[in-house]
Scaffold this motif. Structure first.
Motif, PDB file in Angstrom:
ATOM      1  N   GLY A   1       0.790  -1.222   0.000  1.00  0.00           N
ATOM      2  CA  GLY A   1       0.000   0.000   0.000  1.00  0.00           C
ATOM      3  C   GLY A   1       0.821   1.270   0.000  1.00  0.00           C
ATOM      4  O   GLY A   1       0.328   2.344   0.322  1.00  0.00           O
ATOM      5  N   GLY A   2       2.096   1.169  -0.363  1.00  0.00           N
ATOM      6  CA  GLY A   2       2.951   2.353  -0.374  1.00  0.00           C
ATOM      7  C   GLY A   2       3.697   2.509   0.932  1.00  0.00           C
ATOM      8  O   GLY A   2       3.699   1.640   1.791  1.00  0.00           O
ATOM      9  N   GLY A   3       4.345   3.635   1.107  1.00  0.00           N
ATOM     10  CA  GLY A   3       5.158   3.852   2.296  1.00  0.00           C
ATOM     11  C   GLY A   3       6.630   3.780   1.958  1.00  0.00           C
ATOM     12  O   GLY A   3       7.021   3.426   0.845  1.00  0.00           O
ATOM     13  N   LYS A   4       7.453   4.098   2.929  1.00  0.00           N
ATOM     14  CA  LYS A   4       8.888   4.156   2.715  1.00  0.00           C
ATOM     15  C   LYS A   4       9.495   2.766   2.667  1.00  0.00           C
ATOM     16  O   LYS A   4       9.278   1.946   3.553  1.00  0.00           O
ATOM     17  N   GLU A   5      10.275   2.497   1.615  1.00  0.00           N
ATOM     18  CA  GLU A   5      10.947   1.210   1.520  1.00  0.00           C
ATOM     19  C   GLU A   5      11.992   1.088   2.637  1.00  0.00           C
ATOM     20  O   GLU A   5      12.563   2.092   3.080  1.00  0.00           O
ATOM     21  N   GLY A   6      12.228  -0.140   3.081  1.00  0.00           N
ATOM     22  CA  GLY A   6      13.155  -0.344   4.188  1.00  0.00           C
ATOM     23  C   GLY A   6      14.198  -1.393   3.900  1.00  0.00           C
ATOM     24  O   GLY A   6      14.361  -1.861   2.765  1.00  0.00           O
ATOM     25  N   HIS A   7      14.914  -1.779   4.968  1.00  0.00           N
ATOM     26  CA  HIS A   7      15.998  -2.760   4.851  1.00  0.00           C
ATOM     27  C   HIS A   7      16.005  -3.722   6.034  1.00  0.00           C
ATOM     28  O   HIS A   7      17.042  -4.288   6.361  1.00  0.00           O
ATOM     29  N   ASP A   8      14.863  -3.896   6.682  1.00  0.00           N
ATOM     30  CA  ASP A   8      14.803  -4.812   7.824  1.00  0.00           C
ATOM     31  C   ASP A   8      15.243  -6.222   7.460  1.00  0.00           C
ATOM     32  O   ASP A   8      15.789  -6.952   8.288  1.00  0.00           O
ATOM     33  N   TYR A   9      14.981  -6.612   6.237  1.00  0.00           N
ATOM     34  CA  TYR A   9      15.237  -7.998   5.826  1.00  0.00           C
ATOM     35  C   TYR A   9      16.430  -8.087   4.881  1.00  0.00           C
ATOM     36  O   TYR A   9      16.487  -8.957   4.023  1.00  0.00           O
ATOM     37  N   PHE A  10      17.395  -7.209   5.068  1.00  0.00           N
ATOM     38  CA  PHE A  10      18.612  -7.274   4.260  1.00  0.00           C
ATOM     39  C   PHE A  10      19.782  -7.666   5.160  1.00  0.00           C
ATOM     40  O   PHE A  10      20.218  -6.888   6.000  1.00  0.00           O
ATOM     41  N   GLY A  11      20.256  -8.905   4.985  1.00  0.00           N
ATOM     42  CA  GLY A  11      21.431  -9.350   5.716  1.00  0.00           C
ATOM     43  C   GLY A  11      21.126 -10.026   7.029  1.00  0.00           C
ATOM     44  O   GLY A  11      21.748  -9.722   8.053  1.00  0.00           O
ATOM     45  N   LEU A  12      20.186 -10.988   7.033  1.00  0.00           N
ATOM     46  CA  LEU A  12      19.792 -11.665   8.273  1.00  0.00           C
ATOM     47  C   LEU A  12      20.418 -13.052   8.374  1.00  0.00           C
ATOM     48  O   LEU A  12      20.659 -13.721   7.364  1.00  0.00           O
ATOM     49  N   THR A  13      20.638 -13.481   9.590  1.00  0.00           N
ATOM     50  CA  THR A  13      21.110 -14.843   9.840  1.00  0.00           C
ATOM     51  C   THR A  13      19.938 -15.821   9.774  1.00  0.00           C
ATOM     52  O   THR A  13      18.766 -15.417   9.720  1.00  0.00           O
ATOM     53  N   SER A  14      20.258 -17.112   9.831  1.00  0.00           N
ATOM     54  CA  SER A  14      19.213 -18.138   9.851  1.00  0.00           C
ATOM     55  C   SER A  14      18.299 -17.961  11.056  1.00  0.00           C
ATOM     56  O   SER A  14      17.078 -18.126  10.953  1.00  0.00           O
ATOM     57  N   ASP A  15      18.877 -17.630  12.210  1.00  0.00           N
ATOM     58  CA  ASP A  15      18.066 -17.442  13.421  1.00  0.00           C
ATOM     59  C   ASP A  15      17.148 -16.236  13.300  1.00  0.00           C
ATOM     60  O   ASP A  15      15.985 -16.284  13.712  1.00  0.00           O
ATOM     61  N   LEU A  16      17.643 -15.143  12.745  1.00  0.00           N
ATOM     62  CA  LEU A  16      16.834 -13.928  12.654  1.00  0.00           C
ATOM     63  C   LEU A  16      15.726 -14.066  11.622  1.00  0.00           C
ATOM     64  O   LEU A  16      14.596 -13.627  11.846  1.00  0.00           O
ATOM     65  N   ILE A  17      16.007 -14.671  10.477  1.00  0.00           N
ATOM     66  CA  ILE A  17      14.956 -14.827   9.468  1.00  0.00           C
ATOM     67  C   ILE A  17      13.875 -15.770   9.988  1.00  0.00           C
ATOM     68  O   ILE A  17      12.699 -15.661   9.613  1.00  0.00           O
ATOM     69  N   ALA A  18      14.250 -16.690  10.891  1.00  0.00           N
ATOM     70  CA  ALA A  18      13.291 -17.664  11.412  1.00  0.00           C
ATOM     71  C   ALA A  18      12.267 -17.040  12.341  1.00  0.00           C
ATOM     72  O   ALA A  18      11.288 -17.692  12.708  1.00  0.00           O
ATOM     73  N   ARG A  19      12.454 -15.760  12.720  1.00  0.00           N
ATOM     74  CA  ARG A  19      11.452 -15.099  13.564  1.00  0.00           C
ATOM     75  C   ARG A  19      10.089 -15.097  12.879  1.00  0.00           C
ATOM     76  O   ARG A  19       9.062 -15.258  13.540  1.00  0.00           O
ATOM     77  N   ASP A  20      10.074 -14.881  11.553  1.00  0.00           N
ATOM     78  CA  ASP A  20       8.785 -14.846  10.854  1.00  0.00           C
ATOM     79  C   ASP A  20       8.835 -15.481   9.464  1.00  0.00           C
ATOM     80  O   ASP A  20       8.002 -15.199   8.617  1.00  0.00           O
ATOM     81  N   HIS A  21       9.835 -16.346   9.221  1.00  0.00           N
ATOM     82  CA  HIS A  21       9.935 -17.094   7.970  1.00  0.00           C
ATOM     83  C   HIS A  21      10.168 -18.572   8.321  1.00  0.00           C
ATOM     84  O   HIS A  21      10.991 -18.881   9.172  1.00  0.00           O
ATOM     85  N   ASP A  22       9.469 -19.446   7.626  1.00  0.00           N
ATOM     86  CA  ASP A  22       9.608 -20.882   7.881  1.00  0.00           C
ATOM     87  C   ASP A  22       9.699 -21.617   6.546  1.00  0.00           C
ATOM     88  O   ASP A  22       8.739 -21.645   5.777  1.00  0.00           O
ATOM     89  N   SER A  23      10.862 -22.200   6.275  1.00  0.00           N
ATOM     90  CA  SER A  23      11.059 -22.941   5.026  1.00  0.00           C
ATOM     91  C   SER A  23      11.170 -24.444   5.259  1.00  0.00           C
ATOM     92  O   SER A  23      11.640 -25.180   4.399  1.00  0.00           O
ATOM     93  N   SER A  24      10.716 -24.890   6.430  1.00  0.00           N
ATOM     94  CA  SER A  24      10.881 -26.304   6.780  1.00  0.00           C
ATOM     95  C   SER A  24      10.100 -27.239   5.868  1.00  0.00           C
ATOM     96  O   SER A  24      10.431 -28.424   5.743  1.00  0.00           O
ATOM     97  N   SER A  25       9.054 -26.728   5.217  1.00  0.00           N
ATOM     98  CA  SER A  25       8.250 -27.576   4.340  1.00  0.00           C
ATOM     99  C   SER A  25       8.826 -27.677   2.928  1.00  0.00           C
ATOM    100  O   SER A  25       8.353 -28.459   2.114  1.00  0.00           O
ATOM    101  N   ALA A  26       9.850 -26.883   2.621  1.00  0.00           N
ATOM    102  CA  ALA A  26      10.437 -26.884   1.272  1.00  0.00           C
ATOM    103  C   ALA A  26      11.391 -28.053   1.096  1.00  0.00           C
ATOM    104  O   ALA A  26      11.938 -28.594   2.065  1.00  0.00           O
ATOM    105  N   LYS A  27      11.599 -28.451  -0.142  1.00  0.00           N
ATOM    106  CA  LYS A  27      12.569 -29.500  -0.458  1.00  0.00           C
ATOM    107  C   LYS A  27      13.953 -28.863  -0.537  1.00  0.00           C
ATOM    108  O   LYS A  27      14.582 -28.791  -1.586  1.00  0.00           O
TER     109      LYS A  27
END
Length: 360
Positions: free
Chosen positions: A164-190
């Motif tokens: 919906g617009g707004g200022k672009e950010g960088h919260d998700y640029f350069g995260l570790t496996s632990d940090l991305i796992a806060r709200d990302h889950d790829s356990s179901s992927a091959k």
């Protein structure tokens, strides 16, 4: 299909344009198997590379623009491509555009479009990446695991581009496996991805933000910044609690504490994991500070005995409900007769004030 092969390469030219995967099933002597699948790749006629209205042509054009900048590191190149995507595309809220052509040619797409486009662009400038799928924020999602200058790190351009617009950010640029796992889950992927363990390429840290992992760390960071009278305090949460309500904590702490550090006005804002406080400070060098009513009395006694005409005092205690005017009325009501005071008047804010005194 071959019963046994010692060949280490495979080659195939697709007959039609489109998106492809190469899938290989390997059997042992007992016919137990393991299945391997490549990342997606795309087939187009060679002539398309010269036409920026096609996917290959657009990729070539963007890569050419990037290469002309002669950026020194893969970090700089990956960041430039990330920012190009978030600046030139918007999230497709009807959620109908899934291909990389969406964000690259139409200026909109869903997470799959962002992540596939980012992957193609990275490979075009010789940066290795892995296209990752799974879940985020309760939805199917796609993002990228990128090998930046020899270190694997997670980047999600979709969640850095506000819906919906707004200022672009960088919260998700350069995260570790632990940090991305806060709200990302790829356990179901091959997929068994390489571990991302370092924060060398974390955008927030590289741009001056201070990291913290819990409430106490946040409060210590803000305290230090205000004590040093920093006009801008950037911070980033690097804990693993996905329910960490950063803005609520900053709002409450600043409301209760800003006046203790001579802040006259401030603003704050940010996202779930990072933010900024901007503060303006007053010049209170002439004011005497105190933390209790007893200390206020000591200050008043000294100034009144010296017959100082203007008494200036500033409360730096921890009581969020402190009211300077109430203290002045109470103290002078109890002690005025002890000094040669003819009259007094005062102006005040909750934490500080000026008292003008006329002596007998």
């Amino acid at each position: 299909q071959k019963k046994e092969s010692f060949e280490t390469t495979f080659s195939h030219t697709p007959a039609n344009e489109g998106q492809y995967f190469l899938e290989i099933t390997i059997y042992d002597a007992d016919y137990k198997s393991v299945r391997l699948q490549t990342q997606p790749f795309y087939a187009f006629a060679e002539a398309a590379e010269a036409d920026p209205a096609t996917l290959p042509g657009k990729v070539k054009a963007i890569a050419s623009e990037l290469n002309a900048l002669n950026l020194p590191t893969q970090y700089d190149k990956a960041l430039w491509l990330h920012d190009w995507l978030t600046a030139n595309a918007d999230y497709d809220e009807p959620m109908t555009i899934h291909t990389p052509e969406g964000v690259l040619l139409q200026g909109k797409g869903v997470c799959e479009s962002y992540a596939l486009a980012f992957s193609i662009l990275l490979h075009e400038v010789d940066i290795e990446d892995i296209y990752v799928t799974g879940y985020s924020r309760g939805e199917l999602h796609a993002w990228n695991l990128v090998n930046v200058d020899g270190e694997w790190t997670y980047i999600d351009p979709t969640w850095d581009d506000p819906v919906g617009g707004g200022k672009e950010g960088h919260d998700y640029f350069g995260l570790t496996s632990d940090l991305i796992a806060r709200d990302h889950d790829s356990s179901s992927a091959k997929l068994v991805p390489p571990a991302a363990t370092g924060l060398t390429h974390n955008w927030a840290l590289r741009n001056g933000a201070k990291s913290f992992t819990d409430e106490e760390g946040l409060y210590a960071l803000l305290t230090e910044g205000l004590q040093q009278k920093q006009a801008v305090i950037d911070y980033v949460y690097h804990g693993t609690d996905k329910y960490f309500y950063l803005n609520d904590l900053v709002e409450r702490w600043m409301k209760n504490n800003f006046q203790r550090y001579f802040v006259t006005s401030y603003t704050y804002g940010g996202s779930s994991y990072s933010g900024r406080v901007e503060a303006e400070y007053g010049d209170f060098s002439a004011y005497r500070t105190f933390t209790t009513e007893e200390e206020f009395g000591v200050v008043m006694d000294e100034l009144l005995n010296a017959k100082t005409p203007l008494l200036q005092a500033y409360y730096v205690g921890e009581d969020p409900y402190f009211d300077f005017g109430s203290l002045v009325r109470k103290w002078f009501g109890e002690h005025m007769a002890d000094y040669p005071i003819a009259s007094y008047e005062y102006t005040y804010y909750p934490s500080y004030g000026d008292i003008n005194v006329t002596y007998k």
